[in-house]
Design a protein around this motif. Sequence first.
Motif: not given
Lengths: 99, 569
Positions: B303-310
Amino acid sequence: MTSLPHYQLRLFITGSTPRSTRAIENLRKICEENLDGRYELEVIDVYERPETTRDLQIVATPTLVKVLPEPLRRIIGDLSDELKVLAGLDLAPRPPERG
Amino acid sequence: MTDQVSAQNPGAHKAPPLRKTPTGIAGLDALTFGGLPEGRPTLMCGAAGCGKTLFGITFLVKGSEDHGDPGVFMSFEERQDELTTNVASLGFDLDDLIARKKLVVDYVRLERGEIEQAGDYDLEGLFVRLGHAIDTIGAKRVVLDTVEALFAGLEDSATLRSELRRLFAFLKAKGVTAIVTAERGEGQLTRYGIEEYVSDCVILLDNRVIDQVTTRRLRVIKYRGSSHGTNEYPFLIDEQGVTVLPITSAGLAHEVSSEVISAGVAGLDAMLGRHGYYRGSSVLVSGSAGTGKSTLAASFVDAACARGERSLYFAFEESAAQVIRNMGSVGIDLQRHRDAGLLVFEAARPSLYGFEMHLARMHRDIETYNPSVIVVDPISAFRGPAVEVNATLLRLADICKSRGITALFTSLSSTGDAMTDGERDVSSLMDIWIALTDLEANGERNRVLSLLKARGMSHSKQLREYRLTDHGIEMVPVYVGPDGVLTGTARVAQEAREREAEQSRQDRITARRRVLERRRVAVERQIAELQAELESEEAEVTRMGEQDEVDATNRHADRSLMSTLRGDL
């Protein structure tokens, strides 16, 4: 008996301190008595030529370096212990270790 | 001139603040609040192999690279070529620095068999040699490694001692910031007790093996004129150089965020009062083997990566490839995030280093990669005294908090219901604790999730069954029966029963509706009949009225006729 080896010696001193002067006097005396005419002595003042210390691995002063004959040997101190100097120059048997 | 500082603080003008020289070693500068005392010698002591030489080299190389300070490395133990080779693995190119006149490496060879002592001596030769090296490149930093080799190479330790004292004075007079290394001694800091000549700063390095795991530690024993961290700090040496893990970041003063981020599982978000985790919180996911801890962690990362977070994933039980494959089987595609550069795996066996060392590595990875979420899977892999493991995790949690990183820790708990001491201790560090449990009933195991705590938000107190499907974790409503929570087939049976009950209720309603319909038809028919009756009666009445009129007309006509006939006038 083969011909006696020729000695190439370098003495590293620090200016004209009493210890340096003593070392020069002691060495000259030893050489004249033991290496009559078959030695070459260069006295180097490390204050004047500091770069030489690295080339000949000088740490202590005064240091006498016997460049030739091989093996290379360093004798440190004011050279007041004549027996040790002669042993270092392979001119006398090594004195027994103290202690 | 009056400056503001002395006006506010009389007496502050007495001594200028101690100037410090940054070592360039991450962490060491933090715990000494700026570095080593400038223009003074620092003693660095430690047993063989604990990294004294590397500290020294790093100090010089970083000094040159980051601050443009030329340096002199006087080595009494390793030759220049050995040294160059040894530090090449850290990415240090000594030959290049030497060629650019940024560094002088002077190997001082002391072979006792080669040296004869015949009378008094001093170390003026060494001073001249060192001074010459310093002067040729204008060195600001000097490392002597290890000066005690003089004792092994030369006789007359009384002379050596007084000369060493002079050496330290010489270094101070030269104004260079120096590191002098020394071997650790029995009962004293250094083998020859040279710590008594260095009064400004003393750093002790230690290499301890506990349970076959080595941890390097550093302690600042003394730092005259400066405050400093007093604890033992772990440090590590690897391909990225020397890293000291400072504790200065640990504290409870970090900023908090009220931003909420998704847990990566819709049903779980719904259980949390704010529909997710607070950013920067620490989440503990505990559960027995096979309860899907890693899957929950992977969902979070996904979910974090899908938001573009590292994201940074520390795997201590599986390799990165294995995690990716396994998560693929439940429909979580981590590879695409990895390809996109949003997800980085750091996998290592927990037994590879001590946990302090792991922490140091994790800390450095966090610094380097600067993620917004991390996963540590699992923390239970760290074996050791609970106190130490705890302290380590506390520091990690603090590091994350201070940087606003949301951290998810998984922990393998024993199958029993009882909470282990370790879990209890760790849980106090966590803001959210999610327990994954295997409920055993009716001859089967079913997975149930519950929120044991969620600081700062209301949350569902319900046990919720969940399934690992081929599209991730799916929360299932839980049926609470008379004997507790119903899961698995018991839940299915309950669902079936409820469906039956519903069906029969529906059937009854339909039947009633049919009866009603019939009655409606009957009533309507009656109404129609009555209407018809009424209408026929009305028609009768109308007919009767008309007849009456006809009769009256007829009667009148008859009467006139009769009177005419009678001759009435």
